[in-house]
Scaffold this active site. Structure first.
Site, PDB file in Angstrom:
ATOM      1  N   GLU A  49       0.837  -1.201   0.000  1.00  0.00           N
ATOM      2  CA  GLU A  49       0.000   0.000   0.000  1.00  0.00           C
ATOM      3  C   GLU A  49       0.873   1.253   0.000  1.00  0.00           C
ATOM      4  O   GLU A  49       2.051   1.203   0.389  1.00  0.00           O
ATOM      5  CB  GLU A  49      -0.873  -0.042   1.267  1.00  0.00           C
TER       6      GLU A  49
ATOM      7  N   ASN B 240     -12.345  -1.355  -0.852  1.00  0.00           N
ATOM      8  CA  ASN B 240     -11.594  -1.992   0.230  1.00  0.00           C
ATOM      9  C   ASN B 240     -12.212  -1.632   1.571  1.00  0.00           C
ATOM     10  O   ASN B 240     -12.495  -0.460   1.827  1.00  0.00           O
ATOM     11  CB  ASN B 240     -10.135  -1.503   0.215  1.00  0.00           C
ATOM     12  N   GLU B 241     -12.431  -2.620   2.397  1.00  0.00           N
ATOM     13  CA  GLU B 241     -12.963  -2.390   3.757  1.00  0.00           C
ATOM     14  C   GLU B 241     -14.055  -1.316   3.738  1.00  0.00           C
ATOM     15  O   GLU B 241     -14.001  -0.337   4.497  1.00  0.00           O
ATOM     16  CB  GLU B 241     -11.834  -2.039   4.736  1.00  0.00           C
TER      17      GLU B 241
ATOM     18  N   TYR C 127      -6.574  -9.570  10.954  1.00  0.00           N
ATOM     19  CA  TYR C 127      -5.213  -9.436  11.471  1.00  0.00           C
ATOM     20  C   TYR C 127      -5.083 -10.156  12.807  1.00  0.00           C
ATOM     21  O   TYR C 127      -6.053 -10.297  13.556  1.00  0.00           O
ATOM     22  CB  TYR C 127      -4.883  -7.953  11.678  1.00  0.00           C
TER      23      TYR C 127
ATOM     24  N   GLU D 120      -6.047  -9.424   3.319  1.00  0.00           N
ATOM     25  CA  GLU D 120      -5.129  -8.815   4.291  1.00  0.00           C
ATOM     26  C   GLU D 120      -5.080  -9.715   5.510  1.00  0.00           C
ATOM     27  O   GLU D 120      -6.125  -9.999   6.120  1.00  0.00           O
ATOM     28  CB  GLU D 120      -5.594  -7.407   4.695  1.00  0.00           C
TER      29      GLU D 120
ATOM     30  N   GLN E 288       2.267  -6.354   5.155  1.00  0.00           N
ATOM     31  CA  GLN E 288       2.494  -5.930   3.791  1.00  0.00           C
ATOM     32  C   GLN E 288       3.928  -6.260   3.411  1.00  0.00           C
ATOM     33  O   GLN E 288       4.758  -6.415   4.303  1.00  0.00           O
ATOM     34  CB  GLN E 288       2.242  -4.449   3.670  1.00  0.00           C
TER      35      GLN E 288
HETATM   36  O1  AHR Z   1      -2.785  -2.875   6.122  1.00  0.00           O
HETATM   37  C1  AHR Z   1      -3.096  -1.710   6.812  1.00  0.00           C
HETATM   38  C2  AHR Z   1      -4.581  -1.361   6.750  1.00  0.00           C
HETATM   39  O2  AHR Z   1      -5.305  -2.348   7.409  1.00  0.00           O
HETATM   40  C3  AHR Z   1      -5.199  -1.309   5.392  1.00  0.00           C
HETATM   41  O3  AHR Z   1      -5.014  -0.091   4.765  1.00  0.00           O
HETATM   42  C4  AHR Z   1      -6.639  -1.527   5.675  1.00  0.00           C
HETATM   43  O4  AHR Z   1      -7.316  -2.118   4.596  1.00  0.00           O
HETATM   44  C5  AHR Z   1      -6.624  -2.378   6.919  1.00  0.00           C
HETATM   45  O5  AHR Z   1      -7.477  -1.898   7.890  1.00  0.00           O
END
Ligand code: AHR
Length: 497
Positions: free
Chosen positions: A25, A178-179, A245, A301, A350
């Site tokens: 990103e 995205n999101e 995550y 992600e 990332q």
């Molecule tokens: O990877 C960091 C952020 O995490 C991304 O921009 C977003 O899509 C997610 O919340």
């Protein structure tokens, strides 16, 4: 004794190499100061992109790269990132540190990066472009596809040619937002699904390139999002993008990437294991609407999210990477491999200098993290045929969690690879490995482990955690029975023939 049973006769699906994909990103030092150092830099580069990073990612056969975000994607207007550099407008990167984005890395530069990451003769590193549904227009999204993919005379193809690119890039993978449940517009699932239908309609097929359209999927365990999305968007969708995550603490205090106790190791592993429940439950909902599994579950992600390294910009999400990260990565890979029927793409967050990176840089120096080595070890599973595994694991001594996870595949040369993790930080695990239907023995083995949970690679000590040869497997009599002793806190892959 733990037990892993592999029924080779039940093999029926390939593990997509795209499970081993990446995400980069416009955030912190991922693009700027990461991949991109500029043509005038003394750091060896091709058109501004670092050669050492490209070589390292080629070695792990990077199958795809998702870009430009992330949250950045729904604020990004792609036309700002084409044409002469000195004419490109600047913007504020409001999500990530409030820094000025000068748009010097745009569509041409990204697709050049993907070309550089592609090894001639091997499958291309596929670009995965995430379009702006949150604050962009349908027209803008439609024109981006035309700009990248139309081979002929059209307004956008003419602009592309004027900008120096005659032929289209034929970008297959397109994210539609995205999101959008959060940073991408705070939408309800109903509102997003209706918008998805509208935007996706104009993501056109040009020439032979049928776009693979990816909808914003759920945030972790938001099963309602998946249900409504499937109900409203099938069959207009090719993939649904789940984000999850691994955060050991809470969003205020996530925990340090390097200073952690054994209890935090366990909590991290428990949270990483949660990915199994997520893909199982989201997959079950998808099965109701799509029993033939034509729609992919994508984990666009994933990875460990810790506190930033002390003294670094909190908006840049720079964290170190230890043996714990390699084990967490391998736990995820085993889950993704085992659900290969449904999971056909995943992207670690990332690639460089951000979150659970595979590469860290500091000036001219570059270091490969333990997570990088997990990707390297698991590349044997790319596009191999999945062999279903049955795992009977003992619990770790101090925590109610199975110590062992595993996945297996057979490659086109008939070689079987079995990958295993032992998350127990103190105890070795003995495993009886039974292969039904074949008689094989170990021909080679590799391990990632280290003395301490917190061991890591630094710019001074680059190879503290790396892949080493593993000799802890032996054949027992005849009939495909193998005993493996896996050291504590380690990842092992065996090749059997
Ligand atoms: O990877 C960091 C952020 O995490 C991304 O921009 C977003 O899509 C997610 O919340």
């Amino acid at each position: 004794m733990n037990r892993i049973v592999i029924n080779t006769a039940d093999a029926n699906v390939r593990i997509s190499r795209h499970i081993y994909g990446h995400f980069s990103e416009h955030l912190g030092r991922c693009i700027y100061g990461g991949y991109l150092v500029g043509e005038d830099s003394p750091i060896p580069n091709v058109r501004g992109i670092r050669k050492d990073i490209v070589a390292a990612l080629k070695k792990i056969k990077i199958p795809n790269l998702r870009w430009p975000g992330g949250c950045f994607a729904d604020e990004y207007h792609w036309k700002d990132g084409i044409g002469p550099h000195n004419e490109r407008p600047k913007m504020i990167n409001t999500h990530w540190g409030g820094v000025t984005e000068d748009n010097s890395f745009g569509t041409h530069e990204f697709l050049d990066l993907c070309d550089q990451l592609s090894e001639p003769g091997n499958p291309r590193c596929e670009p995965v472009i995430c379009g702006n549904l949150g604050s962009g227009t349908v027209h803008e999204m439609a024109q981006w596809v035309e700009y990248c993919n139309f081979d002929g005379t059209s307004p956008m193809a003419e602009v592309r040619k004027k900008n120096g690119r005659e032929k289209p890039w034929n970008v297959k993978y397109w994210g539609v937002g995205n999101e959008n449940w959060g940073c991408g517009g705070n939408m309800t699932p109903e509102f997003y699904a209706d918008n998805y239908r509208r935007y996706a309609t104009y993501v056109r097929k040009y020439g032979e390139t049928a776009p693979f359209k990816i909808a914003c999927g759920p945030n972790g365990d938001n099963y309602n999002w998946t249900r409504i999305l499937m109900e409203k968007t099938c069959p207009m969708v090719n993939g649904i993008d789940l984000h999850h995550y691994t955060v050991p603490g809470n969003w205020e205090h996530k925990g340090s990437s390097t200073e952690f106790a054994e209890s935090e190791w366990y909590v991290t592993m428990r949270k990483a294991y949660f990915m199994d429940e997520l893909v199982h439950k989201h997959g079950a909902i998808m099965d109701e609407f799509d029993p033939k599994r034509t729609v992919a579950l994508i984990v666009g992600e994933w990875g460990n999210w810790f506190d930033v390294e002390p003294g670094t910009n909190p908006g840049f999400l720079y964290q170190q990477n230890t043996l714990r990260d390699a084990v967490v990565a391998a736990v995820h890979f085993n889950i993704f491999n085992n659900y290969a029927e449904r999971i056909r793409m995943a992207n670690i967050a990332q690639t460089v200098n951000v979150l659970q990176s595979v590469i860290l840089t500091e000036g001219a120096k570059m270091v490969l993290t333990p997570t990088y080595h997990a990707f390297d070890m698991y590349k044997v599973h790319h596009d191999a045929v999945k062999l279903p595994v049955y795992v009977e694991s003992q619990n770790c001594t101090h925590f109610n969690l199975p110590a062992v996870t595993a996945s297996a595949s057979e490659d086109d040369n008939g070689k079987i690879h079995v990958s295993m993790t032992n998350i127990d930080p103190k105890n070795e695990q003995g495993i009886r490995l039974e292969l039904r239907g074949v008689s094989v023995k170990p021909v080679s083995g590799w391990i990632i482990s280290s003395e301490n949970m917190q061991d890591r690679n630094t710019f001074e000590t680059e190879n503290a955690v790396k892949i080493q040869n593993f000799n802890g497997a032996r054949t027992e009599g005849v009939g495909g029975k193998i005993t493996v002793n896996i050291p504590p806190k380690s990842v092992v892959t065996l090749a059997l023939a």
